[in-house]
Write a protein that holds these residues in place. Structure first.
Motif, PDB file in Angstrom:
ATOM      1  N   ALA A 147       6.041  -0.899  -8.610  1.00 31.59           N
ATOM      2  CA  ALA A 147       4.903  -1.552  -8.542  1.00 31.59           C
ATOM      3  C   ALA A 147       3.934  -1.191  -7.219  1.00 31.59           C
ATOM      4  CB  ALA A 147       4.786  -2.931  -8.748  1.00 31.59           C
ATOM      5  N   GLY A 148       4.773  -1.427  -6.169  1.00 22.05           N
ATOM      6  CA  GLY A 148       4.350  -1.368  -4.505  1.00 22.05           C
ATOM      7  C   GLY A 148       3.957   0.529  -4.421  1.00 22.05           C
ATOM      8  N   ALA A 149       4.851   1.285  -4.990  1.00 24.45           N
ATOM      9  CA  ALA A 149       4.531   2.570  -4.733  1.00 24.45           C
ATOM     10  C   ALA A 149       3.078   3.059  -5.462  1.00 24.45           C
ATOM     11  CB  ALA A 149       5.902   3.385  -5.040  1.00 24.45           C
ATOM     12  N   SER A 150       2.980   2.382  -6.498  1.00 30.97           N
ATOM     13  CA  SER A 150       1.636   2.802  -7.272  1.00 30.97           C
ATOM     14  C   SER A 150       0.528   2.002  -7.124  1.00 30.97           C
ATOM     15  CB  SER A 150       2.119   2.504  -8.964  1.00 30.97           C
ATOM     16  OG  SER A 150       2.477   1.155  -9.201  1.00 30.97           O
ATOM     17  N   TRP A 151       0.528   1.166  -6.112  1.00 32.30           N
ATOM     18  CA  TRP A 151      -0.584   0.311  -5.604  1.00 32.30           C
ATOM     19  C   TRP A 151      -1.269   0.932  -4.640  1.00 32.30           C
ATOM     20  CZ3 TRP A 151       0.053  -5.385  -3.522  1.00 32.30           C
ATOM     21  CH2 TRP A 151      -1.232  -5.999  -3.444  1.00 32.30           C
ATOM     22  N   GLU A 152      -2.475   1.600  -5.018  1.00 36.38           N
ATOM     23  CA  GLU A 152      -3.161   2.320  -4.125  1.00 36.38           C
ATOM     24  C   GLU A 152      -4.227   1.331  -3.399  1.00 36.38           C
ATOM     25  OE1 GLU A 152      -3.406   5.263  -3.180  1.00 36.38           O
ATOM     26  OE2 GLU A 152      -1.901   6.193  -4.680  1.00 36.38           O
ATOM     27  N   VAL A 153      -3.746   0.623  -2.314  1.00 35.37           N
ATOM     28  CA  VAL A 153      -4.242  -0.234  -1.432  1.00 35.37           C
ATOM     29  C   VAL A 153      -5.665   0.263  -0.793  1.00 35.37           C
ATOM     30  CG1 VAL A 153      -4.489  -1.972   0.316  1.00 35.37           C
ATOM     31  CG2 VAL A 153      -2.291  -1.415  -0.998  1.00 35.37           C
ATOM     32  N   ALA A 154      -5.558   1.671  -0.300  1.00 35.91           N
ATOM     33  CA  ALA A 154      -6.572   2.313   0.162  1.00 35.91           C
ATOM     34  C   ALA A 154      -7.879   2.415  -0.592  1.00 35.91           C
ATOM     35  CB  ALA A 154      -6.073   3.643   0.787  1.00 35.91           C
ATOM     36  N   ALA A 155      -7.456   2.818  -1.821  1.00 35.21           N
ATOM     37  CA  ALA A 155      -8.752   2.952  -2.652  1.00 35.21           C
ATOM     38  C   ALA A 155      -9.551   1.682  -3.013  1.00 35.21           C
ATOM     39  CB  ALA A 155      -7.955   3.588  -4.152  1.00 35.21           C
ATOM     40  N   VAL A 156      -8.914   0.507  -2.855  1.00 38.18           N
ATOM     41  CA  VAL A 156      -9.390  -0.756  -3.388  1.00 38.18           C
ATOM     42  C   VAL A 156     -10.160  -0.936  -2.047  1.00 38.18           C
ATOM     43  CG1 VAL A 156      -8.971  -3.271  -3.683  1.00 38.18           C
ATOM     44  CG2 VAL A 156      -7.680  -1.417  -4.893  1.00 38.18           C
ATOM     45  N   GLY A 157      -9.707  -0.731  -1.061  1.00 34.49           N
ATOM     46  CA  GLY A 157     -10.188  -1.079   0.604  1.00 34.49           C
ATOM     47  C   GLY A 157     -11.788  -0.442   0.738  1.00 34.49           C
ATOM     48  N   ALA A 158     -12.107   0.574  -0.244  1.00 35.33           N
ATOM     49  CA  ALA A 158     -13.378   1.014  -0.129  1.00 35.33           C
ATOM     50  C   ALA A 158     -14.500   0.102  -0.634  1.00 35.33           C
ATOM     51  CB  ALA A 158     -13.484   2.417  -0.854  1.00 35.33           C
ATOM     52  N   ALA A 159     -14.063  -0.931  -1.358  1.00 38.67           N
ATOM     53  CA  ALA A 159     -14.850  -2.000  -2.061  1.00 38.67           C
ATOM     54  C   ALA A 159     -14.103  -3.161  -1.857  1.00 38.67           C
ATOM     55  CB  ALA A 159     -15.435  -1.518  -3.296  1.00 38.67           C
ATOM     56  N   PRO A 160     -13.757  -3.639  -0.668  1.00 37.83           N
ATOM     57  CA  PRO A 160     -13.336  -4.995  -0.660  1.00 37.83           C
ATOM     58  C   PRO A 160     -14.122  -6.243  -1.129  1.00 37.83           C
ATOM     59  CG  PRO A 160     -14.293  -4.395   1.578  1.00 37.83           C
ATOM     60  CD  PRO A 160     -14.558  -3.171   0.505  1.00 37.83           C
ATOM     61  N   LEU A 161     -15.123  -6.348  -0.952  1.00 40.14           N
ATOM     62  CA  LEU A 161     -15.655  -7.501  -1.733  1.00 40.14           C
ATOM     63  C   LEU A 161     -15.739  -7.358  -3.327  1.00 40.14           C
ATOM     64  CD1 LEU A 161     -19.162  -7.750   0.395  1.00 40.14           C
ATOM     65  CD2 LEU A 161     -16.943  -9.076   0.795  1.00 40.14           C
ATOM     66  N   VAL A 162     -15.932  -6.414  -3.824  1.00 43.85           N
ATOM     67  CA  VAL A 162     -15.828  -6.240  -5.312  1.00 43.85           C
ATOM     68  C   VAL A 162     -14.360  -6.609  -5.619  1.00 43.85           C
ATOM     69  CG1 VAL A 162     -15.906  -4.659  -7.255  1.00 43.85           C
ATOM     70  CG2 VAL A 162     -17.598  -4.553  -5.452  1.00 43.85           C
ATOM     71  N   ALA A 163     -13.221  -5.794  -5.150  1.00 42.52           N
ATOM     72  CA  ALA A 163     -11.946  -6.274  -5.429  1.00 42.52           C
ATOM     73  C   ALA A 163     -11.585  -7.644  -5.008  1.00 42.52           C
ATOM     74  CB  ALA A 163     -11.088  -5.196  -4.268  1.00 42.52           C
ATOM     75  N   PHE A 225     -11.387   2.467 -12.365  1.00 48.06           N
ATOM     76  CA  PHE A 225     -11.171   1.050 -12.255  1.00 48.06           C
ATOM     77  C   PHE A 225      -9.594   0.658 -12.306  1.00 48.06           C
ATOM     78  CE2 PHE A 225     -15.005   1.674 -14.411  1.00 48.06           C
ATOM     79  CZ  PHE A 225     -16.088   0.814 -13.702  1.00 48.06           C
ATOM     80  N   THR A 226      -8.673   1.889 -12.371  1.00 45.39           N
ATOM     81  CA  THR A 226      -7.277   1.558 -12.567  1.00 45.39           C
ATOM     82  C   THR A 226      -6.569   0.882 -11.149  1.00 45.39           C
ATOM     83  OG1 THR A 226      -7.014   3.472 -13.699  1.00 45.39           O
ATOM     84  CG2 THR A 226      -5.027   2.577 -12.600  1.00 45.39           C
ATOM     85  N   ASP A 227      -7.157   1.171 -10.037  1.00 44.50           N
ATOM     86  CA  ASP A 227      -6.796   0.276  -8.945  1.00 44.50           C
ATOM     87  C   ASP A 227      -7.092  -1.099  -8.742  1.00 44.50           C
ATOM     88  OD1 ASP A 227      -5.414   2.673  -8.096  1.00 44.50           O
ATOM     89  OD2 ASP A 227      -7.418   3.562  -7.115  1.00 44.50           O
ATOM     90  N   LEU A 228      -8.490  -1.203  -9.272  1.00 43.76           N
ATOM     91  CA  LEU A 228      -8.742  -2.773  -9.254  1.00 43.76           C
ATOM     92  C   LEU A 228      -8.135  -3.516 -10.166  1.00 43.76           C
ATOM     93  CD1 LEU A 228     -12.556  -2.200  -9.151  1.00 43.76           C
ATOM     94  CD2 LEU A 228     -11.161  -2.880  -7.342  1.00 43.76           C
ATOM     95  N   VAL A 229      -7.707  -3.029 -11.330  1.00 44.56           N
ATOM     96  CA  VAL A 229      -6.962  -3.782 -12.496  1.00 44.56           C
ATOM     97  C   VAL A 229      -5.495  -4.057 -11.839  1.00 44.56           C
ATOM     98  CG1 VAL A 229      -6.012  -3.525 -14.711  1.00 44.56           C
ATOM     99  CG2 VAL A 229      -8.151  -2.709 -14.378  1.00 44.56           C
ATOM    100  N   VAL A 230      -4.958  -3.130 -11.453  1.00 45.52           N
ATOM    101  CA  VAL A 230      -3.471  -3.246 -10.882  1.00 45.52           C
ATOM    102  C   VAL A 230      -3.542  -4.195  -9.594  1.00 45.52           C
ATOM    103  CG1 VAL A 230      -1.691  -1.917  -9.457  1.00 45.52           C
ATOM    104  CG2 VAL A 230      -2.874  -1.028 -11.371  1.00 45.52           C
TER     105      VAL A 230
END
Length: 266
Positions: A147-163, A225-230
């Motif tokens: 789970a940690g390896a598949s979690w793309e935090v950087a991609a979510v960081g592009a839209a922190p308020l939405v996430a 939306f995959t990264d947001l769901v995860v």
């Protein structure tokens, strides 16, 4: 969380049993519904005359689990040696999961079907359960690593308020659903004295099944939306694991399923 509270505080009474049953049913229902998503919204193409329909993909899911369950039963027979059972279990689960991954299906759903067949046909069911209980925690750790390896935090960081907004929305709706469902169960029960109006407090934690779902989803569905769901699932799982044991303990204390003296230091 429930098992930790029951072990630490020696919780007794009907309420812990009700919670345990609800959590088991919740996991089974979640895995079935999650598996059907992969059938209704199947990724990839089918080589052949035509693409398979949703019903046919459901049949494929069930068929793989049933066939592997029967093969497992025939192969093991009455074998009770723990080491051999462990090797056989790992082998059949890896094979089933590999088939699911190749076909873009849910390995959780296929292995659930496999487990149902084995549990209802094998004569060494108790030995199998003991073997699974021994490896449960190490396997859970492996799932967390994936789970940690598949979690793309950087991609979510592009839209922190939405996430952040989606995480709060998901966690809030889930928490509201647990509390509302627990209270509705309490007020409509024929034996409310065996329950608690705060029943939902004992159902907050998500556990390893939710984390495994997030990992499976990220492996099959590559969408914007995959990264947001995860992120929503993993953050909610972390928060619920932090506060879940305390909520469960407090609810059992109020319901007098735990002695107050055992919860006070000294």
């Amino acid at each position: 969380a429930l098992e930790a509270v029951r072990t630490r505080y020696a919780a007794t009474g009907p309420l812990p049993e009700v919670l345990q049953f609800a959590l088991r049913y919740d996991r089974v229902l979640a895995i079935v519904l999650f598996g059907l998503i992969f059938c209704f919204f199947h990724e990839g193409e089918t080589r052949g005359i035509r693409a398979l329909t949703t019903t046919e993909w459901v049949a494929v899911n069930l068929g793989i689990g049933l066939v592997l369950g029967v093969l497992f039963f025939l192969f093991l027979g009455r074998e009770r040696d723990g080491s051999k059972l462990l090797v056989a279990l790992i082998g059949i689960v890896v094979f089933a999961s590999g088939a699911a991954y190749y076909l873009h299906l849910s390995p959780l759903f296929i292995n659930l079907t496999l487990g149902l067949v084995v549990a209802n046909t094998s004569r060494v069911r108790e030995s199998l359960v003991e073997t699974l209980e021994r490896i449960e925690q190490p396997v859970f750790v492996v799932i967390l690593v994936f789970a940690g390896a598949s979690w793309e935090v950087a991609a979510v960081g592009a839209a922190p308020l939405v996430a952040g907004g989606l995480v709060l929305l998901y966690f809030g709706l889930r928490l509201l659903g647990k509390y509302a469902g627990g209270y509705l169960t309490y007020v409509t029960s024929e034996v409310p004295e065996r329950l608690s109006p705060r029943l939902g407090s004992g159902l907050v934690t998500q556990g390893g099944v939710a984390v495994a779902m997030a990992v499976t989803f990220s492996q099959v569905y590559a969408t914007p939306f995959t990264d947001l769901v995860v992120t929503c699932v993993l953050v909610s799982a972390i928060v619920s694991e932090l506060f879940g044991p305390k909520l469960t303990r407090d609810m059992l204390v109020d319901a007098e399923q735990i002695e107050v003296a055992e919860t006070v230091p000294g």
